[in-house]
Design an enzyme around this catalytic site. Sequence first.
Site, mmCIF file in Angstrom:
data_model
loop_
_atom_site.group_PDB
_atom_site.id
_atom_site.type_symbol
_atom_site.label_atom_id
_atom_site.label_comp_id
_atom_site.label_asym_id
_atom_site.label_seq_id
_atom_site.Cartn_x
_atom_site.Cartn_y
_atom_site.Cartn_z
ATOM 1 N N ASP A 1 -1.003 9.623 9.894
ATOM 2 C CA ASP A 1 -1.928 8.917 9.019
ATOM 3 C C ASP A 1 -3.196 8.514 9.775
ATOM 4 O OD1 ASP A 1 -2.198 7.556 6.377
ATOM 5 O OD2 ASP A 1 -2.282 5.745 7.594
ATOM 6 N N ASP B 1 0.857 -1.199 0.000
ATOM 7 C CA ASP B 1 0.000 0.000 0.000
ATOM 8 C C ASP B 1 0.887 1.242 0.000
ATOM 9 O OD1 ASP B 1 -1.984 1.888 0.238
ATOM 10 O OD2 ASP B 1 -2.326 1.564 2.373
ATOM 11 N N ASP C 1 -4.963 -3.677 12.344
ATOM 12 C CA ASP C 1 -4.985 -2.486 13.194
ATOM 13 C C ASP C 1 -4.241 -2.738 14.497
ATOM 14 O OD1 ASP C 1 -6.832 -1.237 11.383
ATOM 15 O OD2 ASP C 1 -7.518 -0.026 13.085
ATOM 16 N N GLU D 1 -3.940 13.821 9.226
ATOM 17 C CA GLU D 1 -4.859 13.422 8.157
ATOM 18 C C GLU D 1 -6.149 13.001 8.829
ATOM 19 O OE1 GLU D 1 -5.819 10.117 4.794
ATOM 20 O OE2 GLU D 1 -4.935 9.593 6.703
ATOM 21 N N ASP E 1 -3.625 10.070 -2.806
ATOM 22 C CA ASP E 1 -4.841 9.247 -2.773
ATOM 23 C C ASP E 1 -5.830 9.750 -3.822
ATOM 24 O OD1 ASP E 1 -3.957 7.605 -0.701
ATOM 25 O OD2 ASP E 1 -4.611 9.049 0.822
ATOM 26 N N GLN F 1 -3.150 -5.140 6.571
ATOM 27 C CA GLN F 1 -2.811 -4.034 7.479
ATOM 28 C C GLN F 1 -3.576 -4.176 8.802
ATOM 29 O OE1 GLN F 1 -4.001 -1.193 4.474
ATOM 30 N NE2 GLN F 1 -1.955 -0.279 4.432
ATOM 31 N N ARG G 1 3.370 13.807 9.486
ATOM 32 C CA ARG G 1 2.030 13.785 8.906
ATOM 33 C C ARG G 1 1.417 12.505 9.467
ATOM 34 N NH1 ARG G 1 -0.870 9.857 5.791
ATOM 35 N NH2 ARG G 1 -2.303 10.886 4.398
HETATM 36 C C1 NOJ Z 1 -4.155 7.180 4.319
HETATM 37 C C2 NOJ Z 1 -3.078 7.245 3.286
HETATM 38 O O1 NOJ Z 1 -3.056 8.533 2.731
HETATM 39 C C3 NOJ Z 1 -3.363 6.173 2.261
HETATM 40 O O2 NOJ Z 1 -2.516 6.275 1.156
HETATM 41 C C4 NOJ Z 1 -3.258 4.822 2.920
HETATM 42 O O3 NOJ Z 1 -3.655 3.813 2.025
HETATM 43 C C5 NOJ Z 1 -4.136 4.744 4.165
HETATM 44 N N1 NOJ Z 1 -4.081 5.918 4.990
HETATM 45 C C6 NOJ Z 1 -3.751 3.556 5.010
HETATM 46 O O4 NOJ Z 1 -2.531 3.814 5.656
#
Ligand code: NOJ
Length: 555
Positions: free
Chosen positions: A201, A61, A171, A243, A310, A169, A199
Amino acid sequence: MISDLWYKNAVIYCLSVATYMDANGDGVGDFEGLMRRLDYLHGLGVTAIWLMPFQTSPGRDGGYDISNYYEVDPRYGTLGDFVEFTHGAQERGIRVLIDLVVNHTSDQHPWFQDARRDPQSKYRDWYVWSKKKPAGANRGMVFPGVQKSTWSHDAKARAWYFHRFYDFQPDLNTSNPYVQAEILKIMGFWIQLGVSGFRMDAVPFVIATKGPRAGKPTEQYDMLRAFREFLQWRQGDAIVLAEANVLPDTDMEYFGTDGDRMHMMFNFQVNQNLFYALAAEDSRPLRTALKGTRQRPATAQWGQFLRNHDELDLGRLTPAQRNTVFEAFGPEPQMQLYERGIRRRLAPMLNGDRRRIELAYSLMFTLPGTPVLRYGDELAMGDDLNLQERECARTPMQWSTEPNAGFTKSARPVLPVISGGPFGFEHVNAAQQRRDPNSMLNWIERVIRMRKEVPEVGWGDFQVVQTRDPAVFVIRYDWRNNSVLFVHNLSATPREAKFEVGVSGKAGDLLVNLLSEDHSRAGDGGRHCVLLEAYGYRWYRVGGLDYLLKRSEVG
Ligand code: NOJ
């Protein structure tokens, strides 16, 4: 108030090492390559870099699946290279923010491997388990259409584990104090290696209660204060940029009413309404979004952006508004993603129309907050819709007309370089644009320089100025006895913008254009009438250019 909070008037540039420049010729970008491009970034005028994840990762990812938080992925270099890089950036006055991805790990992380193998492992409770399949397993997916569920069965663990994102992934159980302590340790580690912050996430998910019986998750906002406190003790000027794509009525929970939580947040609300404004040639919902996100502590800041790595998430617009944006900027199903967004880069969305791209950027640079640019957008780079999901907008940086756009000497770049067609590297690349005074690159450089000289946008109070025409958007900022005003024509036809500046006294009678010789004097009655070409924009100082002599130390 002292105005030395660097992030309040910064210009942030976001990039991933993997696709920026490959110095060792293996086809994958690396820190050595990035080092060699620091002068480019310095020349562009950016003041901070946001680096996407570069830690060890299976890379399923885009690196947001980390398997070791304390190492650089060997494909990109070593910790030594990383420190050389942060040092090189510091020497050029550029700060480095890195991603902090602690909502989840990779399923290959030794913590998860240990946790699934042994129920007695100390790491078992670092993840979120259920003996039976939880009732809500097919709800709450972040990647609908691709991700099938939020709980998956693990045969070795003989249990179900929770994953807000993809099934690889898992948690982290962020309510566990040991996990929280580890998060602080990760922050402390990278701070020591020269970064200026993170930053962070997926913040709403990091702080959410998780578990088979969690039902509707509750946000544990206190955790945000703990992160900040730690950071501030370790390094006073380090920040967290969150974010968090949340509704405006929770913004203050994230910033903290005393400014004691997140320093910065991306303004997703404004971002979506900005694209609606461009698509519908109607600034009214943008104005509502700005008002809705107006409140924030004086020390907090918005990150304003157009596109990122994204999809352009339009989930907060009404269905009708979303359709308007889809029709204008991503009409074909393959341009859309996750039932809510557009996966294209900015330039192809705007049909490569330079007037419109400038308009979008001019807006981004003059909205309340700190602008965040995406690498390659300064060249108006395109996308490759043959690539999966969000990969289409993550192709290698186009440096020159040399093979593979000068990104690598390898025949096999990590992702294909865009070649051929109007956005191919043969036409769109940094080397040619450097030589051309009218290029996008040189336009962005000029605009960045001017934006840095307009701290009113980063620091001041804003007022959306009344006009009769919804296609005309006028905003004014006041700070320390000075005002600036920006006018944008969202429409494809010329418009006459008529407005009053709205400051007291005679200062409002003169608007000095900061980007050209086209100044404006108010007519009788103090009203300005500015003729704007299609997609035109103006940056003005109110009252004249002696503003620095007038600037006050307070206010
Ligand atoms: C937000 C990130 O911007 C994105 O690219 C990612 O797939 C997800 N979080 C999971 O970490």
